[in-house]
Scaffold this motif. Sequence first.
Motif, PDB file in Angstrom:
ATOM      1  N   SER A  72       0.815  -1.225   0.000  1.00  0.00           N
ATOM      2  CA  SER A  72       0.000   0.000   0.000  1.00  0.00           C
ATOM      3  C   SER A  72       0.842   1.266   0.000  1.00  0.00           C
ATOM      4  CB  SER A  72      -0.920   0.008   1.227  1.00  0.00           C
ATOM      5  OG  SER A  72      -0.150  -0.076   2.410  1.00  0.00           O
ATOM      6  N   ARG A 111      -4.647  -3.213   3.051  1.00  0.00           N
ATOM      7  CA  ARG A 111      -5.625  -3.554   4.102  1.00  0.00           C
ATOM      8  C   ARG A 111      -6.801  -2.622   3.953  1.00  0.00           C
ATOM      9  NH1 ARG A 111      -2.812  -3.548   9.915  1.00  0.00           N
ATOM     10  NH2 ARG A 111      -1.733  -1.751   9.026  1.00  0.00           N
ATOM     11  N   TYR A 120      11.438  -4.741  18.327  1.00  0.00           N
ATOM     12  CA  TYR A 120      11.516  -4.903  16.871  1.00  0.00           C
ATOM     13  C   TYR A 120      12.622  -5.896  16.511  1.00  0.00           C
ATOM     14  CZ  TYR A 120      11.911  -3.508  11.938  1.00  0.00           C
ATOM     15  OH  TYR A 120      11.957  -3.491  10.567  1.00  0.00           O
ATOM     16  N   THR A 178      10.587   5.957   5.519  1.00  0.00           N
ATOM     17  CA  THR A 178       9.179   5.584   5.401  1.00  0.00           C
ATOM     18  C   THR A 178       8.519   5.964   6.725  1.00  0.00           C
ATOM     19  OG1 THR A 178       9.481   3.404   6.395  1.00  0.00           O
ATOM     20  CG2 THR A 178       9.771   3.533   4.008  1.00  0.00           C
TER      21      THR A 178
END
Length: 228
Positions: free
Chosen positions: A10, A33, A151, A185
Amino acid sequence: MKRILIIGASRGIGHAMASEFVTRGWHVTGTVRGSAETPLHALRANHPKAVEIASIDINEPTQIAALHDRLKDRRYDILLVNAGTANANQNETIAETTTEEFTRVMITNALSPMRVVEALADLVTPEGTISVMSSGQGSIAGNTRGGHEVYRGSKAALNQYMRSYAIREGETRAMLLIAPGWIQTELGGMDARYTLAESAPKLVDLLLSQEGKPGLRYEDRDGRTVMW
Ligand SMILES: NC(=O)c1ccc[n+]([C@@H]2O[C@H](COP(=O)([O-])OP(=O)(O)OC[C@H]3O[C@@H](n4cnc5c(N)ncnc54)[C@H](OP(=O)(O)O)[C@@H]3O)[C@@H](O)[C@H]2O)c1
């Protein structure tokens, strides 16, 4: 026409790679999504014959099964499971993280990608490549600076599960865990070292370089092996 299926296209790295594959003459099935318009919808508007959009939340097993059902007659040269997330406060230590946040990150980054790989592998040609977006932060040997504990753990778990999968499958086809570098990002933040524009061609080159090379590799954006 070569075909790639990108799970999580996306926006961010997934979208940038989708766009680069289209530029190189590939057909891209990319997933989003929900029903909101995304940059992938804009890519499809500009390249209606080269881009197809499907929908999946990888954390919903019924949606994985539904996606397989929808695509079951297709065959892909590459499957890229790119979808991933990070905990909201990357500075918290593992013990400070709430159970809910730990669970969300581990499910999204480790459990769900493997469910997707297991469920969709039969859509990839025997000569094709199965790849998953990991991170250099998933390297245990490379963890010399600490930080980003939740993470890191999720991507290390992903790497371990992918190794188990590859061994179980006999390493008969090309498989790749990607350490893409620190990229600008929403997840990487705007202080990241690399832009999407400079990263996408390198990451596409990396994926294409795997063709016809059976076995699982863990490589960075320059094709260098990353220490496990
Ligand atoms: N950026 C970096 O510096 C960096 C470095 C190393 C590794 N990575 C990895 O690269 C991948 C892409 O990251 P990014 O930087 O492009 O992040 P991003 O811009 O935040 O994009 C994340 C992508 O994953 C999708 N996604 C998240 N959870 C999902 C779910 N449950 N089901 C389906 N799709 C889901 C998002 O879809 P929605 O739009 O629906 O949210 C979006 O397409 C991740 O696996 C990340 O860990 C990134």
